[in-house]
Design a protein around this motif. Structure first.
Motif, PDB file in Angstrom:
ATOM      1  N   ALA A 185       0.803  -1.223   0.000  1.00  0.00           N
ATOM      2  CA  ALA A 185       0.000   0.000   0.000  1.00  0.00           C
ATOM      3  C   ALA A 185       0.827   1.261   0.000  1.00  0.00           C
ATOM      4  O   ALA A 185       0.309   2.348   0.136  1.00  0.00           O
ATOM      5  N   HIS A 186       2.141   1.145  -0.161  1.00  0.00           N
ATOM      6  CA  HIS A 186       2.983   2.331  -0.111  1.00  0.00           C
ATOM      7  C   HIS A 186       2.612   3.358  -1.173  1.00  0.00           C
ATOM      8  O   HIS A 186       2.849   4.531  -0.992  1.00  0.00           O
ATOM      9  N   ASP A 187       2.076   2.935  -2.273  1.00  0.00           N
ATOM     10  CA  ASP A 187       1.702   3.866  -3.317  1.00  0.00           C
ATOM     11  C   ASP A 187       0.219   4.223  -3.264  1.00  0.00           C
ATOM     12  O   ASP A 187      -0.293   4.926  -4.113  1.00  0.00           O
ATOM     13  N   ASP A 188      -0.473   3.691  -2.264  1.00  0.00           N
ATOM     14  CA  ASP A 188      -1.898   3.933  -2.144  1.00  0.00           C
ATOM     15  C   ASP A 188      -2.110   5.224  -1.365  1.00  0.00           C
ATOM     16  O   ASP A 188      -1.248   5.681  -0.628  1.00  0.00           O
ATOM     17  N   THR A 189      -3.272   5.811  -1.534  1.00  0.00           N
ATOM     18  CA  THR A 189      -3.600   7.017  -0.768  1.00  0.00           C
ATOM     19  C   THR A 189      -4.832   6.797   0.084  1.00  0.00           C
ATOM     20  O   THR A 189      -5.411   7.748   0.584  1.00  0.00           O
ATOM     21  N   LYS A 190      -5.252   5.547   0.213  1.00  0.00           N
ATOM     22  CA  LYS A 190      -6.442   5.238   0.986  1.00  0.00           C
ATOM     23  C   LYS A 190      -6.062   4.399   2.193  1.00  0.00           C
ATOM     24  O   LYS A 190      -4.927   4.029   2.400  1.00  0.00           O
ATOM     25  N   GLY A 191      -7.086   4.050   2.982  1.00  0.00           N
ATOM     26  CA  GLY A 191      -6.862   3.217   4.150  1.00  0.00           C
ATOM     27  C   GLY A 191      -6.556   4.052   5.381  1.00  0.00           C
ATOM     28  O   GLY A 191      -6.438   5.273   5.339  1.00  0.00           O
ATOM     29  N   SER A 192      -6.438   3.349   6.500  1.00  0.00           N
ATOM     30  CA  SER A 192      -6.122   4.013   7.756  1.00  0.00           C
ATOM     31  C   SER A 192      -5.329   3.040   8.611  1.00  0.00           C
ATOM     32  O   SER A 192      -5.205   1.858   8.288  1.00  0.00           O
ATOM     33  N   VAL A 193      -4.801   3.544   9.714  1.00  0.00           N
ATOM     34  CA  VAL A 193      -3.997   2.698  10.588  1.00  0.00           C
ATOM     35  C   VAL A 193      -4.867   1.687  11.331  1.00  0.00           C
ATOM     36  O   VAL A 193      -4.334   0.761  11.959  1.00  0.00           O
ATOM     37  N   LEU A 194      -6.192   1.850  11.261  1.00  0.00           N
ATOM     38  CA  LEU A 194      -7.094   0.906  11.932  1.00  0.00           C
ATOM     39  C   LEU A 194      -7.983   0.160  10.941  1.00  0.00           C
ATOM     40  O   LEU A 194      -8.997  -0.423  11.331  1.00  0.00           O
ATOM     41  N   ASP A 195      -7.593   0.138   9.660  1.00  0.00           N
ATOM     42  CA  ASP A 195      -8.378  -0.664   8.716  1.00  0.00           C
ATOM     43  C   ASP A 195      -8.041  -2.140   8.903  1.00  0.00           C
ATOM     44  O   ASP A 195      -7.196  -2.511   9.736  1.00  0.00           O
ATOM     45  N   GLY A 196      -8.690  -2.992   8.148  1.00  0.00           N
ATOM     46  CA  GLY A 196      -8.521  -4.428   8.342  1.00  0.00           C
ATOM     47  C   GLY A 196      -7.095  -4.898   8.186  1.00  0.00           C
ATOM     48  O   GLY A 196      -6.671  -5.852   8.841  1.00  0.00           O
ATOM     49  N   ASP A 197      -6.329  -4.261   7.300  1.00  0.00           N
ATOM     50  CA  ASP A 197      -4.948  -4.676   7.069  1.00  0.00           C
ATOM     51  C   ASP A 197      -4.011  -4.278   8.207  1.00  0.00           C
ATOM     52  O   ASP A 197      -2.974  -4.909   8.405  1.00  0.00           O
ATOM     53  N   HIS A 198      -4.354  -3.213   8.908  1.00  0.00           N
ATOM     54  CA  HIS A 198      -3.417  -2.647   9.873  1.00  0.00           C
ATOM     55  C   HIS A 198      -3.864  -2.735  11.327  1.00  0.00           C
ATOM     56  O   HIS A 198      -3.069  -2.457  12.214  1.00  0.00           O
ATOM     57  N   ARG A 199      -5.112  -3.090  11.589  1.00  0.00           N
ATOM     58  CA  ARG A 199      -5.660  -2.939  12.935  1.00  0.00           C
ATOM     59  C   ARG A 199      -4.839  -3.675  13.999  1.00  0.00           C
ATOM     60  O   ARG A 199      -4.412  -3.078  14.992  1.00  0.00           O
ATOM     61  N   ALA A 200      -4.627  -4.961  13.803  1.00  0.00           N
ATOM     62  CA  ALA A 200      -3.911  -5.749  14.818  1.00  0.00           C
ATOM     63  C   ALA A 200      -2.490  -5.233  15.002  1.00  0.00           C
ATOM     64  O   ALA A 200      -1.990  -5.116  16.130  1.00  0.00           O
ATOM     65  N   LEU A 201      -1.841  -4.894  13.885  1.00  0.00           N
ATOM     66  CA  LEU A 201      -0.478  -4.392  13.966  1.00  0.00           C
ATOM     67  C   LEU A 201      -0.431  -3.063  14.714  1.00  0.00           C
ATOM     68  O   LEU A 201       0.405  -2.867  15.600  1.00  0.00           O
ATOM     69  N   SER A 202      -1.337  -2.157  14.359  1.00  0.00           N
ATOM     70  CA  SER A 202      -1.342  -0.837  14.998  1.00  0.00           C
ATOM     71  C   SER A 202      -1.590  -0.946  16.493  1.00  0.00           C
ATOM     72  O   SER A 202      -0.882  -0.328  17.307  1.00  0.00           O
ATOM     73  N   ILE A 203      -2.588  -1.734  16.871  1.00  0.00           N
ATOM     74  CA  ILE A 203      -2.887  -1.881  18.297  1.00  0.00           C
ATOM     75  C   ILE A 203      -1.706  -2.514  19.021  1.00  0.00           C
ATOM     76  O   ILE A 203      -1.335  -2.112  20.130  1.00  0.00           O
ATOM     77  N   GLY A 204      -1.071  -3.506  18.376  1.00  0.00           N
ATOM     78  CA  GLY A 204       0.046  -4.191  19.013  1.00  0.00           C
ATOM     79  C   GLY A 204       1.241  -3.297  19.235  1.00  0.00           C
ATOM     80  O   GLY A 204       1.788  -3.223  20.342  1.00  0.00           O
ATOM     81  N   ILE A 205       1.673  -2.563  18.197  1.00  0.00           N
ATOM     82  CA  ILE A 205       2.889  -1.759  18.358  1.00  0.00           C
ATOM     83  C   ILE A 205       2.627  -0.526  19.209  1.00  0.00           C
ATOM     84  O   ILE A 205       3.511  -0.069  19.949  1.00  0.00           O
ATOM     85  N   VAL A 206       1.419   0.041  19.138  1.00  0.00           N
ATOM     86  CA  VAL A 206       1.094   1.161  20.024  1.00  0.00           C
ATOM     87  C   VAL A 206       1.047   0.673  21.475  1.00  0.00           C
ATOM     88  O   VAL A 206       1.448   1.401  22.403  1.00  0.00           O
ATOM     89  N   SER A 207       0.609  -0.554  21.683  1.00  0.00           N
ATOM     90  CA  SER A 207       0.616  -1.119  23.040  1.00  0.00           C
ATOM     91  C   SER A 207       2.037  -1.271  23.564  1.00  0.00           C
ATOM     92  O   SER A 207       2.296  -1.083  24.759  1.00  0.00           O
ATOM     93  N   VAL A 208       2.980  -1.605  22.672  1.00  0.00           N
ATOM     94  CA  VAL A 208       4.381  -1.691  23.079  1.00  0.00           C
ATOM     95  C   VAL A 208       4.869  -0.319  23.541  1.00  0.00           C
ATOM     96  O   VAL A 208       5.514  -0.184  24.586  1.00  0.00           O
ATOM     97  N   VAL A 209       4.556   0.713  22.770  1.00  0.00           N
ATOM     98  CA  VAL A 209       4.946   2.069  23.153  1.00  0.00           C
ATOM     99  C   VAL A 209       4.272   2.469  24.461  1.00  0.00           C
ATOM    100  O   VAL A 209       4.881   3.102  25.333  1.00  0.00           O
ATOM    101  N   LEU A 210       3.007   2.110  24.612  1.00  0.00           N
ATOM    102  CA  LEU A 210       2.282   2.404  25.839  1.00  0.00           C
ATOM    103  C   LEU A 210       2.975   1.776  27.044  1.00  0.00           C
ATOM    104  O   LEU A 210       3.119   2.395  28.107  1.00  0.00           O
TER     105      LEU A 210
END
Length: 499
Positions: free
Chosen positions: A30-55
């Motif tokens: 998706a690097h060339d894409d302009t759609k999506g979000s950090v909590l869409d289906g492709d990214h949700r688990a990853l985003s929650i996981g790595i943000v939890s690490v920072v937390l």
């Protein structure tokens, strides 16, 4: 604060976040894409996981800082108080460089797993330590893990998120400091007062399980393996590893020499300088030390801002507990509102309307930091209310939020694509090294003026005899360093070829 920022970290070392190619469909494609979000289906688990690490890292930083005065007293280590903080940053310098090469060769998964394991092991070692030096060793192990984790997280971001999504995930990293900054001191102070300071350390490793269980499968799917699986595996850069070892060892020797304050301490001090000078020259861009315009000044400013602020902040709870008789809970809460204003400063600098004024915003931010550090020791005067520290630190954190985020933005603006990785490494090294060196200076001044004598009164309710000069000797020089940073901030615009 942790090196992960100090509330935000730059990408490491040997990782070019601007040019890492996608290797499979899904989030990385998706690097060339302009759609999506950090909590869409492709990214949700990853985003929650790595943000939890920072937390988790954020909670550790705020909680440990609150419990540290009591730990230092019980282990008879107030005279080497600064070591408990600088040991973390010293070993994290080596961990950053190691993780950069590890991630380039085989992806960030191994570095992240090893880093979180070392992070947890260091907490357990400190929490069960019977002497101050064993406690400091635990902090060093924790710092090595923190360095590995910092780099791995940013490599994950570079590979798994499209460029237009990266500001959002970075904002989530910054926001994840807000709740720990408010809740962490209260929780750590309550635990310290009722269960003991050791539980602040040994309780955190259990929290590692959730973020790893959530993040690791997503990282394996989206960011594992080398960036280009068809390319030959790059050899380990032994020169960079040697320089990283030299910069860590040199910083540690200078810290030790500053704490001992004997004639014989000149020997480790000289050895530290001999190791540091060539390592700094090899790992930082030419012109950094003399604040050459453009990129070198950006990298220098990051170190000045982080080092002066962290060195001062490390002594705030100790000052309030020993000189004003606050409980460790209230002393920790004096820093809590800073999490909110740090996030606010980061948010302000990200607004599109601030872009034309970014350099002036950074100058203002450094002025706010200098004023905050200079105002904090005013509470050494009995007539000054203790809430002045909380107000001052809120102002300082507002400035830091703008400065730290802006230096990351400016770094990428001033870096050619093929230089982004090495320049990001230099930014992070400047950050960590400055933390170590300025903590060494502050710790030496504190010890030289009798700071170790306050140790007998570091408990929940008793104040020590007056030792205001020991604390003033930490805060006032750091305010001067931050003021110098305001001048460096006037030199961020590029004045020629990239360094």
């Amino acid at each position: 604060m942790s090196a992960l920022e100090p509330r935000e970290a730059g990408a490491d070392a040997d990782v070019d976040i601007a040019t890492v190619p996608a290797r499979s469909p899904g989030p990385r494609a998706a690097h060339d894409d302009t759609k999506g979000s950090v909590l869409d289906g492709d990214h949700r688990a990853l985003s929650i996981g790595i943000v939890s690490v920072v937390l988790l890292i954020a909670f550790e930083a705020t909680a440990v800082g609150t419990a540290m005065p009591v730990a230092a007293r019980e282990l008879n280590g107030v005279s080497v108080y600064a070591f408990a903080f600088s040991a973390y940053f010293t070993t994290s310098l080596f961990g950053m460089v190691l993780a950069g090469q590890w991630s380039d060769r085989s992806g960030p998964l191994g570095s992240l797993t090893a880093g979180m394991s070392a992070f947890a092991a260091g907490l357990l070692l400190s929490g069960t330590a019977g002497t101050m030096w064993l406690f400091i060793l635990g902090r060093a192990v924790q710092g090595l893990g923190g360095g590995l984790v910092i780099v791995a997280l940013y490599v994950v971001v570079s590979r798994a998120y499209a460029e237009h999504l990266r500001p959002a995930i970075m904002a989530a990293f910054a926001a994840s400091w807000v709740v720990p900054s408010v809740v962490g001191p209260l929780a750590a102070g309550t635990i310290t007062e009722h269960l003991g300071w050791r539980w602040v350390f040994v309780g955190i490793p259990a929290l590692v399980v959730f973020p790893l269980a959530l993040a690791l499968p997503a990282i394996r799917r989206t960011a594992s393996g080398p960036a280009d699986p068809q390319a030959p595996v790059a050899p380990w850069d032994r020169r960079r590893i040697r320089l990283a070892l030299a910069i860590s060892a040199g910083a540690g020797l200078l810290q030790y020499a500053g704490q001992e304050l004997r004639w014989l301490s000149l020997l480790p001090a000289a050895a530290g300088v001999a190791l540091l000078v060539p390592a700094v020259r090899g790992l930082l861009p030419r012109g950094t030390v003399r604040a050459a315009r453009g990129l070198p000044s950006v990298i220098l400013l990051r170190g000045i801002a982080a080092g002066s602020f962290i060195a001062a902040e490390s002594f705030v709870p100790l000052m309030l507990v020993t000189q004003r008789g606050l409980s460790v809970t209230l002393a920790g809460l004096s820093l809590a509102v800073g999490g909110l204003t740090w996030a606010l400063g980061s948010w302000i600098q990200a607004r599109p309307w601030t872009e034309p004024y970014r350099e002036r915003l950074v100058v203002l931010g450094m002025v706010l930091v200098a004023v905050a550090i200079a105002a904090a020791p005013s509470v050494l005067i009995a007539a000054v209310p203790v809430w002045v520290v909380a107000a001052a630190w809120a102002v300082g954190c507002l400035g830091m939020g703008a400065v730290i985020s802006s230096t990351s933005v400016l770094l990428l603006q001033l870096s050619a694509p093929e230089e982004a990785g090495a320049n990001s490494a230099a930014l992070q090294i400047s950050d960590g090294l400055s933390n170590v060196l300025l903590l060494a200076v502050g710790g030496a001044a504190f010890a030289a003026l009798g700071g170790g004598a306050v140790g007998h009164a570091v408990n929940a309710h008793a104040a020590a005899g007056s030792h205001p000069t020991a604390f003033a000797a930490v805060f006032l020089p750091m305010a001067g360093v931050a003021a110098a940073g305001a001048w460096v901030a006037t030199r961020l615009g590029e004045g020629g070829a990239r360094a």
